[in-house]
Design an enzyme around this catalytic site. Structure first.
Site, PDB file in Angstrom:
ATOM      1  N   GLY A   1     -23.835   4.073  17.763  1.00  0.00           N
ATOM      2  CA  GLY A   1     -24.098   5.363  18.375  1.00  0.00           C
ATOM      3  C   GLY A   1     -22.859   5.860  19.077  1.00  0.00           C
TER       4      GLY A   1
ATOM      5  CD  GLN B   1     -19.056   6.385  23.500  1.00  0.00           C
ATOM      6  OE1 GLN B   1     -20.124   6.657  22.974  1.00  0.00           O
ATOM      7  NE2 GLN B   1     -18.443   5.224  23.298  1.00  0.00           N
TER       8      GLN B   1
ATOM      9  CB  CYS C   1     -19.261   0.316  24.490  1.00  0.00           C
ATOM     10  SG  CYS C   1     -19.042   2.056  24.871  1.00  0.00           S
ATOM     11  CG  LEU C   2     -17.565   2.973  19.004  1.00  0.00           C
ATOM     12  CD1 LEU C   2     -17.841   4.291  18.306  1.00  0.00           C
ATOM     13  CD2 LEU C   2     -16.869   2.004  18.063  1.00  0.00           C
TER      14      LEU C   2
ATOM     15  CG  HIS D   1     -24.867   1.581  24.969  1.00  0.00           C
ATOM     16  ND1 HIS D   1     -24.191   0.412  25.249  1.00  0.00           N
ATOM     17  CD2 HIS D   1     -23.902   2.492  24.661  1.00  0.00           C
ATOM     18  CE1 HIS D   1     -22.885   0.621  25.133  1.00  0.00           C
ATOM     19  NE2 HIS D   1     -22.677   1.870  24.761  1.00  0.00           N
ATOM     20  CD  GLU D   2     -24.668   5.612  22.383  1.00  0.00           C
ATOM     21  OE1 GLU D   2     -23.813   6.296  22.965  1.00  0.00           O
ATOM     22  OE2 GLU D   2     -24.371   4.590  21.736  1.00  0.00           O
TER      23      GLU D   2
ATOM     24  CG  HIS E   1     -21.812   6.262  26.880  1.00  0.00           C
ATOM     25  ND1 HIS E   1     -20.598   5.836  27.377  1.00  0.00           N
ATOM     26  CD2 HIS E   1     -22.105   5.445  25.842  1.00  0.00           C
ATOM     27  CE1 HIS E   1     -20.192   4.787  26.660  1.00  0.00           C
ATOM     28  NE2 HIS E   1     -21.081   4.531  25.725  1.00  0.00           N
TER      29      HIS E   1
HETATM   30 NI    NI Z   1     -21.008   3.029  24.291  1.00  0.00          NI
END
Ligand code: NI
Length: 174
Positions: free
Chosen positions: A50, A55, A97-98, A139-140, A143
């Site tokens: 995701g 991000q 996480c990216l 998680h998203e 963010h």
């Molecule tokens: Ni993430």
């Protein structure tokens, strides 16, 4: 490929700490269409589960999921202005996480979540999911409130990661 990967903001970038703003319909639709297109390409290249708008540097309440979880997510891949109610037993699961490249850690979160969000056309929908889909949503949504998963780890784990996180911040890119 490198250009797209570079656009993923890395821990230490102030945009990841912002509380994101809600999007408006229909005023923001053209912006949303462009943003989602960009984010899909970025997520494809980066091979994450995701991606949240902060991000890629946009402080707005939108995230996308890979089509891998279409069934659990009832066909939805774009989530706008999400509201969530996490519930159920706490569950341990590995997260990455990216924006925190190379770090994978076990984190406890509620196992299920109820969600209400809007799709790309501004239509509201609801979901009630568990498993990996619930984890992805939690998680998203973090963010969108300026929280990275590593900030939710125990003080001991955070201490152990300190040196590696510092290096990632200094490097500032994938
Ligand atoms: Ni993430």
């Amino acid at each position: 490929m490198q250009n797209l990967l570079k656009r993923v903001r890395i821990i230490g970038d102030p945009v990841l700490k912002n509380k994101s703003n809600s999007l408006n319909f229909p005023a923001d639709v053209p912006f949303i269409m462009n943003l989602v297109e960009d984010m899909r390409k970025t997520l494809d290249m980066a091979e994450g589960l995701g991606l949240a708008a902060p991000q890629v540097g946009e402080s707005v309440r939108l995230f996308i999921a890979t089509p891998d979880h279409l069934e659990e997510l009832n066909g939805h891949v774009v989530f706008i202005n999400p509201e969530i109610r996490p519930y159920g037993e706490m569950e341990k699961r590995e997260e990455g996480c990216l924006s925190v490249p190379g770090i994978y850690e076990i984190l406890s979160r509620p196992s299920r979540v109820e969600l209400r969000a809007k799709d790309i056309h501004g239509n509201s929908f609801t979901l009630d999911v568990g498993g990996l889909a619930a984890r992805l949503i939690l998680h998203e949504c973090d963010h969108l409130d300026g929280i990275l998963f590593v900030e939710k780890l125990s003080p001991i784990k955070r201490k152990l990661l300190k040196g590696r996180l510092k290096k990632i911040k200094e490097r500032g890119t994938v």
